[in-house]
Motif scaffolding. Structure first.
Motif, PDB file in Angstrom:
ATOM      1  N   ALA A  70      32.082  52.835  66.772  1.00 49.14           N
ATOM      2  CA  ALA A  70      31.134  54.994  66.568  1.00 49.14           C
ATOM      3  C   ALA A  70      31.405  55.283  67.408  1.00 49.14           C
ATOM      4  CB  ALA A  70      30.153  54.029  66.141  1.00 49.14           C
ATOM      5  N   ASP A  71      31.874  53.893  68.971  1.00 51.63           N
ATOM      6  CA  ASP A  71      32.296  54.808  70.027  1.00 51.63           C
ATOM      7  C   ASP A  71      33.678  55.515  70.556  1.00 51.63           C
ATOM      8  OD1 ASP A  71      30.076  54.055  71.024  1.00 51.63           O
ATOM      9  OD2 ASP A  71      30.604  52.692  71.317  1.00 51.63           O
ATOM     10  N   GLN A  72      34.162  56.984  71.246  1.00 53.26           N
ATOM     11  CA  GLN A  72      34.721  57.590  71.380  1.00 53.26           C
ATOM     12  C   GLN A  72      35.228  56.847  72.911  1.00 53.26           C
ATOM     13  OE1 GLN A  72      34.723  61.881  70.442  1.00 53.26           O
ATOM     14  NE2 GLN A  72      32.352  61.229  69.611  1.00 53.26           N
ATOM     15  N   VAL A  73      36.446  56.608  73.137  1.00 57.18           N
ATOM     16  CA  VAL A  73      36.625  55.372  74.298  1.00 57.18           C
ATOM     17  C   VAL A  73      37.855  56.136  74.704  1.00 57.18           C
ATOM     18  CG1 VAL A  73      35.597  53.675  73.826  1.00 57.18           C
ATOM     19  CG2 VAL A  73      37.944  53.822  73.091  1.00 57.18           C
ATOM     20  N   LEU A  91      40.383  53.984  81.744  1.00 58.83           N
ATOM     21  CA  LEU A  91      40.619  53.659  79.995  1.00 58.83           C
ATOM     22  C   LEU A  91      39.606  52.324  79.975  1.00 58.83           C
ATOM     23  CD1 LEU A  91      44.293  53.152  80.445  1.00 58.83           C
ATOM     24  CD2 LEU A  91      43.760  54.271  79.935  1.00 58.83           C
ATOM     25  N   GLY A  92      39.487  53.109  78.748  1.00 56.27           N
ATOM     26  CA  GLY A  92      38.405  52.327  78.119  1.00 56.27           C
ATOM     27  C   GLY A  92      36.956  52.922  78.335  1.00 56.27           C
ATOM     28  N   ALA A  93      36.806  53.751  79.111  1.00 55.42           N
ATOM     29  CA  ALA A  93      35.840  54.667  79.591  1.00 55.42           C
ATOM     30  C   ALA A  93      34.948  55.076  77.956  1.00 55.42           C
ATOM     31  CB  ALA A  93      35.759  55.645  79.972  1.00 55.42           C
ATOM     32  N   ARG A  94      33.295  55.682  77.952  1.00 58.39           N
ATOM     33  CA  ARG A  94      33.195  55.845  76.432  1.00 58.39           C
ATOM     34  C   ARG A  94      32.132  56.987  77.070  1.00 58.39           C
ATOM     35  NH1 ARG A  94      27.966  55.485  74.341  1.00 58.39           N
ATOM     36  NH2 ARG A  94      26.690  54.992  75.911  1.00 58.39           N
ATOM     37  N   LEU A  95      33.013  58.042  75.831  1.00 54.19           N
ATOM     38  CA  LEU A  95      32.447  59.211  75.670  1.00 54.19           C
ATOM     39  C   LEU A  95      30.626  59.491  76.142  1.00 54.19           C
ATOM     40  CD1 LEU A  95      32.586  62.391  76.031  1.00 54.19           C
ATOM     41  CD2 LEU A  95      33.068  62.488  73.691  1.00 54.19           C
ATOM     42  N   ILE A  96      29.999  59.897  76.665  1.00 56.07           N
ATOM     43  CA  ILE A  96      27.888  60.213  76.563  1.00 56.07           C
ATOM     44  C   ILE A  96      28.270  61.987  75.457  1.00 56.07           C
ATOM     45  CG2 ILE A  96      26.418  59.816  76.802  1.00 56.07           C
ATOM     46  CD1 ILE A  96      27.389  58.073  79.147  1.00 56.07           C
ATOM     47  N   ASP A  97      28.563  62.645  76.174  1.00 61.14           N
ATOM     48  CA  ASP A  97      28.953  64.212  75.391  1.00 61.14           C
ATOM     49  C   ASP A  97      29.597  65.159  77.386  1.00 61.14           C
ATOM     50  OD1 ASP A  97      26.566  64.366  78.684  1.00 61.14           O
ATOM     51  OD2 ASP A  97      25.180  63.824  77.481  1.00 61.14           O
ATOM     52  N   GLU A 135      28.786  62.669  68.928  1.00 60.27           N
ATOM     53  CA  GLU A 135      29.689  63.366  67.584  1.00 60.27           C
ATOM     54  C   GLU A 135      29.210  64.079  66.569  1.00 60.27           C
ATOM     55  OE1 GLU A 135      30.514  62.039  64.376  1.00 60.27           O
ATOM     56  OE2 GLU A 135      31.299  60.813  65.997  1.00 60.27           O
ATOM     57  N   ALA A 136      28.366  64.899  67.141  1.00 64.36           N
ATOM     58  CA  ALA A 136      27.964  66.097  67.387  1.00 64.36           C
ATOM     59  C   ALA A 136      29.446  67.192  68.225  1.00 64.36           C
ATOM     60  CB  ALA A 136      26.607  66.609  68.341  1.00 64.36           C
ATOM     61  N   LEU A 137      29.585  66.532  69.306  1.00 67.04           N
ATOM     62  CA  LEU A 137      31.133  66.904  69.636  1.00 67.04           C
ATOM     63  C   LEU A 137      32.443  67.252  68.684  1.00 67.04           C
ATOM     64  CD1 LEU A 137      31.238  69.019  72.444  1.00 67.04           C
ATOM     65  CD2 LEU A 137      32.509  66.639  73.127  1.00 67.04           C
ATOM     66  N   GLN A 140      38.837  59.218  57.913  1.00 67.36           N
ATOM     67  CA  GLN A 140      38.997  60.629  59.559  1.00 67.36           C
ATOM     68  C   GLN A 140      38.915  60.627  60.270  1.00 67.36           C
ATOM     69  OE1 GLN A 140      40.297  62.838  56.653  1.00 67.36           O
ATOM     70  NE2 GLN A 140      39.364  64.312  57.271  1.00 67.36           N
ATOM     71  N   ARG A 141      38.410  59.996  61.366  1.00 69.82           N
ATOM     72  CA  ARG A 141      37.701  60.160  62.485  1.00 69.82           C
ATOM     73  C   ARG A 141      38.888  59.465  63.163  1.00 69.82           C
ATOM     74  NH1 ARG A 141      33.199  58.755  60.001  1.00 69.82           N
ATOM     75  NH2 ARG A 141      32.482  56.622  60.557  1.00 69.82           N
ATOM     76  N   THR A 142      39.535  58.234  62.041  1.00 65.82           N
ATOM     77  CA  THR A 142      40.451  57.251  62.761  1.00 65.82           C
ATOM     78  C   THR A 142      41.727  58.086  62.379  1.00 65.82           C
ATOM     79  OG1 THR A 142      39.556  55.152  61.329  1.00 65.82           O
ATOM     80  CG2 THR A 142      42.238  55.209  61.569  1.00 65.82           C
ATOM     81  N   LEU A 143      42.401  59.003  61.786  1.00 68.80           N
ATOM     82  CA  LEU A 143      43.324  59.892  61.492  1.00 68.80           C
ATOM     83  C   LEU A 143      43.275  61.071  62.789  1.00 68.80           C
ATOM     84  CD1 LEU A 143      43.894  60.001  57.505  1.00 68.80           C
ATOM     85  CD2 LEU A 143      45.302  59.173  59.446  1.00 68.80           C
ATOM     86  N   TYR A 144      42.537  61.452  63.058  1.00 70.54           N
ATOM     87  CA  TYR A 144      42.086  62.765  63.923  1.00 70.54           C
ATOM     88  C   TYR A 144      41.236  62.638  64.584  1.00 70.54           C
ATOM     89  CZ  TYR A 144      43.611  64.609  58.981  1.00 70.54           C
ATOM     90  OH  TYR A 144      44.490  64.904  58.404  1.00 70.54           O
ATOM     91  N   GLY A 145      40.753  61.415  65.189  1.00 68.96           N
ATOM     92  CA  GLY A 145      40.071  61.342  66.378  1.00 68.96           C
ATOM     93  C   GLY A 145      40.139  61.986  67.339  1.00 68.96           C
TER      94      GLY A 145
END
Length: 500
Positions: free
Chosen positions: A132-135, A149-155, A162-164, A181-186
């Motif tokens: 569920a994380d964007q890193v 590298l490895g930092a997790r996006l908060i906002d 996630e809203a972003l 979709q999240r895998t392909l275009y994240g």
């Protein structure tokens, strides 16, 4: 009982007028010519709407009352955006958002100019989804002003991660609720491609090693190797058709497409592959395991997966273990849909195509013409009723001595999903990653929009009573983590699943 030939997204994408033609090297590029982009967006969004009204089965679908309002709302938004559109980016991304609003992988759009792409910008790093994380997974190494590298996006700018992503990516890709979709275009979260309907974020917060830090974003042109970087991040397999036999007796069968175009190279390769399977049928059935590799397979015709199942399990086993039947198929009876199937039939006849496909196409054409003559919007092709007292099929022997594994990734859609349905019902185990998903609207054609700059994909038929629901993915019994393009690691993981 009648068995439907369930052809999918890639099957009828033939060499029609919708296919872009290569222009001479010195010819003017249509996308780069001066143009009133506001008028072009108005023209093309209206054209897209009218094609859907004319030919999409959802327009009159009593089981989908939200379809028509969604179609009209999408046009309203596109026409409103046309008022302030000044360039090709505004035109393209407004159309992409209109198409994405249908939440249907079989409704698509492509630019007709070959290999055209919009210039891209980035802030010096890219993120992808890990769970569920964007890193952060790629960055300019010399840029200390970017997150590690490895930092997790908060906002970003006060909008949660996630809203972003929903705003910046999901709005233009659709079906953002799907893992695939999240895998392909994240990785589009921190890419900008001349899309005026979303801005470039100014600052973002990231968490790394338990500490949160805010970073100001410096947007600039992406490096020349950005496509190579993104391809590496995607970890998508570049598989070829083929059948491999290993020293331990196992087999690996790769089918990266189920294209149904009888004049295509894929058609020839699939035909040869199935012939090879028939030659090795005894060895396949005695093998300790068989891997059916569907990585990269976006669909085509389910005819191929049916043939493969018959080679492996045999007719008697498949009859005793049928996949859940589709009650009926309803074709939208329109001139455009009839013309598309007619062109497909002409190709089949010209290439001595399979008799069952020729019969299928003839039935669809005649049925749609009869429906038109009767003033009906659909031609319904229903399963024949079996007698209530019909005897069950006799017990069938299990001809496969070992396990059959179906290897999937996020690319699997349309007829690839039909293959997973069929093979799992026969007894195969799904491994790998969650698939994509499709709706019950099938069989696309690809008309060109009025400007000639883009073509859309429009389904022509709807399934009734399909067991797998709308936008429902296939989830593996055994998830394989890691790089989905690493053949050796995948084989080792599958071997570890083998019973002792």
């Amino acid at each position: 009982m009648k068995r439907f030939l369930a052809t999918g997204a890639a099957c009828l994408a033939l060499a029609s007028a919708a296919q872009a033609q290569e222009a001479p090297a010195d010819a003017p590029k249509p996308m780069d010519q001066p143009r009133d982009w506001s008028a072009t967006l108005t023209q093309d969004s209206t054209g897209l709407h009218d094609i859907m009204i004319d030919s999409h089965p959802g327009v009159h679908d009593p089981l989908n009352p939200a379809f028509k309002p969604r179609l009209e709302e999408g046009l309203t938004v596109a026409l409103e955006r046309a008022k302030t559109t000044t360039d090709a980016g505004g035109w393209w991304w407004a159309l992409r958002a209109y198409v994405a609003s249908f939440e249907d992988g079989h409704v698509g759009i492509n630019i007709t100019q070959p290999n055209y792409g919009f210039p891209t910008r980035w802030p010096g790093f890219l993120t992808i989804y890990r769970g569920a994380d964007q890193v952060v997974v790629d960055r300019e190494p010399a840029d200390a002003a970017t997150p590690p590298l490895g930092a997790r996006l908060i906002d970003c700018d006060g909008v949660a991660a996630e809203a972003l992503a929903e705003q910046r990516i999901g709005q233009f890709r659709g079906r953002w609720f799907l893992e695939a979709q999240r895998t392909l275009y994240g990785d589009w979260q921190f890419l900008s491609a001349q899309n005026p309907w979303i801005g470039e974020m100014r600052q973002c917060r990231f968490e790394a090693d338990g500490a949160t830090k805010t970073y100001a974003l410096n947007w600039r042109a992406t490096p020349e190797d950005i496509y190579a970087r993104r391809a590496k991040l995607a970890q998508r397999a570049a598989t070829d058709f083929g059948l491999k036999h290993f020293d331990d007796g196992g087999f690996w069968i790769s089918t990266p497409s189920f294209n149904g175009d009888p004049s295509s190279e894929t058609h020839a390769e699939l035909t040869a592959l199935i012939a090879d399977m028939k030659t090795k049928q005894d060895a396949l059935r005695l093998a300790p395991y068989v891997v059916l590799d569907l990585r990269g397979n976006g669909g085509g015709s389910s005819h191929w997966s049916q043939l493969m199942a018959e080679v492996l399990w045999g007719d008697a086993w498949m009859a005793a273990h049928p996949e859940p039947a589709i009650e009926a198929v309803e074709w939208r009876a329109s001139d455009g849909n009839i013309a598309e199937i007619s062109a497909f039939l002409d190709k089949l006849r010209a290439t001595n195509g399979q008799p069952e496909l020729i019969t299928w196409a003839e039935d669809a054409i005649n049925g749609m013409k009869a429906a038109q003559a009767a003033g009906q919007v659909y031609w319904r092709s229903a399963n024949d009723e079996e007698p209530a007292d019909a005897a069950p099929p006799p017990p069938a022997p299990q001809l496969m001595a070992g396990r059959v594994y179906v290897l999937t990734d996020s690319s699997c859609g349309s007829a690839c999903l039909d293959a997973v349905d069929l093979w799992k019902t026969a007894g195969a185990l799904q491994v790998g990653r969650e698939t994509s998903a499709d709706t019950v609207y099938m069989e696309i054609r690809e008309p060109v929009l009025p400007s000639g700059l883009a073509q859309i994909a429009v389904p022509m038929k709807v399934y009734r009573g399909r067991a797998r629901g709308n936008n429902e993915p296939q989830r593996p019994q055994y998830v394989i983590a890691g790089d989905m393009s690493d053949d050796a690691a995948l084989l080792a993981a599958i071997r570890r699943l083998q019973p002792d």
